[in-house]
Design a protein around this motif. Structure first.
Motif, PDB file in Angstrom:
ATOM      1  N   LEU A  17       1.132  -1.246   0.276  1.00 20.61           N
ATOM      2  CA  LEU A  17       0.074   0.052   0.156  1.00 20.61           C
ATOM      3  C   LEU A  17       0.530   1.129  -0.228  1.00 20.61           C
ATOM      4  CD1 LEU A  17      -2.942  -1.103   2.518  1.00 20.61           C
ATOM      5  CD2 LEU A  17      -3.087  -0.501   0.416  1.00 20.61           C
ATOM      6  N   PHE A  18       2.090   1.761   0.324  1.00 27.88           N
ATOM      7  CA  PHE A  18       3.031   2.526   1.158  1.00 27.88           C
ATOM      8  C   PHE A  18       3.825   2.331  -0.504  1.00 27.88           C
ATOM      9  CE2 PHE A  18       7.388   4.364   0.684  1.00 27.88           C
ATOM     10  CZ  PHE A  18       7.346   5.478   1.971  1.00 27.88           C
ATOM     11  N   LEU A  19       3.760   1.181  -1.393  1.00 31.63           N
ATOM     12  CA  LEU A  19       4.657   1.569  -2.246  1.00 31.63           C
ATOM     13  C   LEU A  19       3.324   2.159  -3.174  1.00 31.63           C
ATOM     14  CD1 LEU A  19       7.063  -0.768  -3.445  1.00 31.63           C
ATOM     15  CD2 LEU A  19       7.545   1.461  -3.424  1.00 31.63           C
ATOM     16  N   LEU A  20       2.569   1.875  -3.370  1.00 31.69           N
ATOM     17  CA  LEU A  20       1.396   2.497  -4.742  1.00 31.69           C
ATOM     18  C   LEU A  20       1.071   3.808  -4.129  1.00 31.69           C
ATOM     19  CD1 LEU A  20      -1.636  -0.903  -4.947  1.00 31.69           C
ATOM     20  CD2 LEU A  20      -0.365  -0.610  -6.032  1.00 31.69           C
ATOM     21  N   VAL A  21       0.775   3.486  -2.761  1.00 30.46           N
ATOM     22  CA  VAL A  21       0.722   5.581  -2.964  1.00 30.46           C
ATOM     23  C   VAL A  21       1.755   6.358  -3.230  1.00 30.46           C
ATOM     24  CG1 VAL A  21       0.404   6.726  -0.841  1.00 30.46           C
ATOM     25  CG2 VAL A  21      -0.890   4.787  -1.007  1.00 30.46           C
ATOM     26  N   LYS A  22       3.018   5.964  -3.338  1.00 28.60           N
ATOM     27  CA  LYS A  22       3.636   6.474  -3.115  1.00 28.60           C
ATOM     28  C   LYS A  22       4.042   6.774  -4.812  1.00 28.60           C
ATOM     29  CE  LYS A  22       7.358   8.443  -0.584  1.00 28.60           C
ATOM     30  NZ  LYS A  22       7.278   9.216  -0.600  1.00 28.60           N
ATOM     31  N   ILE A  23       4.318   5.567  -5.758  1.00 28.73           N
ATOM     32  CA  ILE A  23       3.555   5.928  -6.994  1.00 28.73           C
ATOM     33  C   ILE A  23       2.790   6.064  -7.425  1.00 28.73           C
ATOM     34  CG2 ILE A  23       3.717   3.696  -8.751  1.00 28.73           C
ATOM     35  CD1 ILE A  23       5.780   2.098  -7.452  1.00 28.73           C
ATOM     36  N   THR A  32      -1.466   4.463 -12.723  1.00 29.92           N
ATOM     37  CA  THR A  32      -0.836   3.347 -11.363  1.00 29.92           C
ATOM     38  C   THR A  32      -1.738   2.524 -11.382  1.00 29.92           C
ATOM     39  OG1 THR A  32       0.040   5.103  -9.738  1.00 29.92           O
ATOM     40  CG2 THR A  32      -0.289   3.392  -8.776  1.00 29.92           C
ATOM     41  N   ILE A  33      -3.185   2.959 -11.220  1.00 32.28           N
ATOM     42  CA  ILE A  33      -4.549   1.522 -11.447  1.00 32.28           C
ATOM     43  C   ILE A  33      -4.069   0.843 -12.922  1.00 32.28           C
ATOM     44  CG2 ILE A  33      -6.910   1.006 -11.446  1.00 32.28           C
ATOM     45  CD1 ILE A  33      -7.254   4.047  -9.466  1.00 32.28           C
ATOM     46  N   ALA A  34      -4.511   1.791 -13.761  1.00 33.50           N
ATOM     47  CA  ALA A  34      -3.999   0.808 -15.109  1.00 33.50           C
ATOM     48  C   ALA A  34      -2.729   0.017 -15.167  1.00 33.50           C
ATOM     49  CB  ALA A  34      -3.953   1.870 -16.439  1.00 33.50           C
ATOM     50  N   LEU A  35      -1.640   0.496 -14.515  1.00 32.22           N
ATOM     51  CA  LEU A  35      -0.605  -0.300 -15.032  1.00 32.22           C
ATOM     52  C   LEU A  35      -0.801  -1.409 -14.026  1.00 32.22           C
ATOM     53  CD1 LEU A  35       2.281  -0.050 -15.915  1.00 32.22           C
ATOM     54  CD2 LEU A  35       3.065   0.749 -13.278  1.00 32.22           C
ATOM     55  N   VAL A  36      -1.721  -1.437 -13.136  1.00 32.16           N
ATOM     56  CA  VAL A  36      -1.749  -2.537 -12.097  1.00 32.16           C
ATOM     57  C   VAL A  36      -2.594  -3.484 -12.674  1.00 32.16           C
ATOM     58  CG1 VAL A  36      -2.971  -2.699  -9.686  1.00 32.16           C
ATOM     59  CG2 VAL A  36      -1.493  -1.231  -9.334  1.00 32.16           C
ATOM     60  N   LEU A  37      -3.881  -3.550 -13.306  1.00 33.46           N
ATOM     61  CA  LEU A  37      -4.204  -3.982 -14.252  1.00 33.46           C
ATOM     62  C   LEU A  37      -3.735  -4.154 -15.069  1.00 33.46           C
ATOM     63  CD1 LEU A  37      -8.092  -1.852 -13.842  1.00 33.46           C
ATOM     64  CD2 LEU A  37      -7.658  -3.742 -13.146  1.00 33.46           C
ATOM     65  N   LEU A  38      -3.075  -4.017 -16.196  1.00 38.01           N
ATOM     66  CA  LEU A  38      -2.309  -4.207 -16.771  1.00 38.01           C
ATOM     67  C   LEU A  38      -1.450  -5.149 -16.896  1.00 38.01           C
ATOM     68  CD1 LEU A  38      -1.485  -3.497 -19.706  1.00 38.01           C
ATOM     69  CD2 LEU A  38       0.455  -2.193 -19.717  1.00 38.01           C
ATOM     70  N   THR A  39      -0.137  -5.449 -15.608  1.00 32.59           N
ATOM     71  CA  THR A  39       0.456  -6.550 -14.897  1.00 32.59           C
ATOM     72  C   THR A  39      -0.510  -7.646 -14.374  1.00 32.59           C
ATOM     73  OG1 THR A  39       0.362  -5.406 -12.788  1.00 32.59           O
ATOM     74  CG2 THR A  39       2.381  -5.051 -14.080  1.00 32.59           C
ATOM     75  N   ALA A  40      -1.570  -7.201 -14.176  1.00 31.58           N
ATOM     76  CA  ALA A  40      -2.510  -8.700 -13.740  1.00 31.58           C
ATOM     77  C   ALA A  40      -3.115  -9.462 -15.035  1.00 31.58           C
ATOM     78  CB  ALA A  40      -3.842  -8.250 -13.103  1.00 31.58           C
ATOM     79  N   ILE A  41      -3.672  -8.249 -16.158  1.00 30.50           N
ATOM     80  CA  ILE A  41      -3.902  -8.879 -17.519  1.00 30.50           C
ATOM     81  C   ILE A  41      -2.476  -9.891 -18.136  1.00 30.50           C
ATOM     82  CG2 ILE A  41      -4.421  -8.342 -19.481  1.00 30.50           C
ATOM     83  CD1 ILE A  41      -6.389  -6.128 -18.438  1.00 30.50           C
ATOM     84  N   THR A  87      -2.488 -10.004  -7.240  1.00 34.21           N
ATOM     85  CA  THR A  87      -2.468  -9.555  -6.244  1.00 34.21           C
ATOM     86  C   THR A  87      -1.810  -8.047  -6.704  1.00 34.21           C
ATOM     87  OG1 THR A  87      -2.153 -11.496  -4.604  1.00 34.21           O
ATOM     88  CG2 THR A  87      -1.685  -9.378  -3.979  1.00 34.21           C
ATOM     89  N   PRO A  88      -3.127  -6.808  -6.195  1.00 38.15           N
ATOM     90  CA  PRO A  88      -2.539  -5.323  -6.741  1.00 38.15           C
ATOM     91  C   PRO A  88      -0.941  -4.726  -6.061  1.00 38.15           C
ATOM     92  CG  PRO A  88      -5.120  -5.929  -5.788  1.00 38.15           C
ATOM     93  CD  PRO A  88      -4.104  -6.937  -5.553  1.00 38.15           C
ATOM     94  N   GLY A  89      -0.155  -4.936  -6.543  1.00 41.49           N
ATOM     95  CA  GLY A  89       1.120  -4.344  -5.428  1.00 41.49           C
ATOM     96  C   GLY A  89       2.473  -4.703  -6.408  1.00 41.49           C
ATOM     97  N   PHE A  90       3.565  -3.656  -6.319  1.00 41.75           N
ATOM     98  CA  PHE A  90       3.719  -3.989  -7.556  1.00 41.75           C
ATOM     99  C   PHE A  90       5.438  -4.798  -7.029  1.00 41.75           C
ATOM    100  CE2 PHE A  90       2.887   0.906  -7.960  1.00 41.75           C
ATOM    101  CZ  PHE A  90       2.214   0.115  -9.832  1.00 41.75           C
ATOM    102  N   ILE A  91       5.720  -5.138  -5.901  1.00 37.05           N
ATOM    103  CA  ILE A  91       6.321  -5.877  -5.014  1.00 37.05           C
ATOM    104  C   ILE A  91       5.737  -7.235  -5.929  1.00 37.05           C
ATOM    105  CG2 ILE A  91       7.684  -7.569  -2.856  1.00 37.05           C
ATOM    106  CD1 ILE A  91       7.189  -3.912  -1.413  1.00 37.05           C
TER     107      ILE A  91
END
Length: 163
Positions: A17-23, A32-41, A87-91
């Motif tokens: 969550l900290f990383l999502l907020v920072k990014i 940021t939301i588009a990036l999370v959805l793109l990685t999931a797809i 799972t949403p998140g960059f790590i």
């Protein structure tokens, strides 16, 4: 061990969550939301494709009469990769994409198997048998079939009876 897992399940989401907020503060909320959805797809499609390959390797191993231990663990790692990528998140995305590297997955699978199983050519790996020599999974021995029940000790035909 349980304390470590509990700590991991508490700290990991907080860091994500900290990383999502920072990014999100750097590039914006929508990107940021588009990036999370793109990685999931993208991740789910890659997991699906690689999963089909793993299923084919499992079938081939079974057709050859071998235990598909490495491909099964490979499939389990793919399942874990899919979980991380959805799972949403960059790590978690980074861990998921790392698990999509086939050579890395196979090395992890062999490392896990080497901790629990003696890997020999017969069971999907290379190594030595439990007594130092090469082990191909064959057990040599002799046997004799006893079809007549009268020569077995039992309540009606005891061998120690005095006649």
């Amino acid at each position: 061990m349980a304390a470590r897992l509990l700590l991991l399940f508490i700290i990991a989401p907080i860091v994500e969550l900290f990383l999502l907020v920072k990014i999100g503060g750097i590039i914006g909320v929508v990107p940021t939301i588009a990036l999370v959805l793109l990685t999931a797809i993208i991740g789910s499609q890659l997991v699906r494709r690689q999963g089909m390959g793993v299923m084919n390797r499992i079938r081939e191993a079974q057709a050859h009469g071998e235990a598909p231990a490495v491909p099964m663990l490979d499939g389990a790692a793919l399942l874990l990769a899919g979980f991380f990528l959805l799972t949403p998140g960059f790590i978690s995305d980074a861990l998921g994409f790392l698990l999509l590297i086939p050579k890395l997955r196979q090395r992890l699978a062999r490392a896990m198997l080497s901790r629990f199983v003696i890997l020999t050519p017969g069971n999907g790996g290379f190594g030595r048998g439990p007594f130092g020599g090469a082990d191909d999974g064959t057990i040599e021995g002799e046997y004799q079939r006893k079809s007549d029940r009268s020569d077995r000790p039992g309540p009606d035909n005891r061998l120690d009876r005095d006649d």
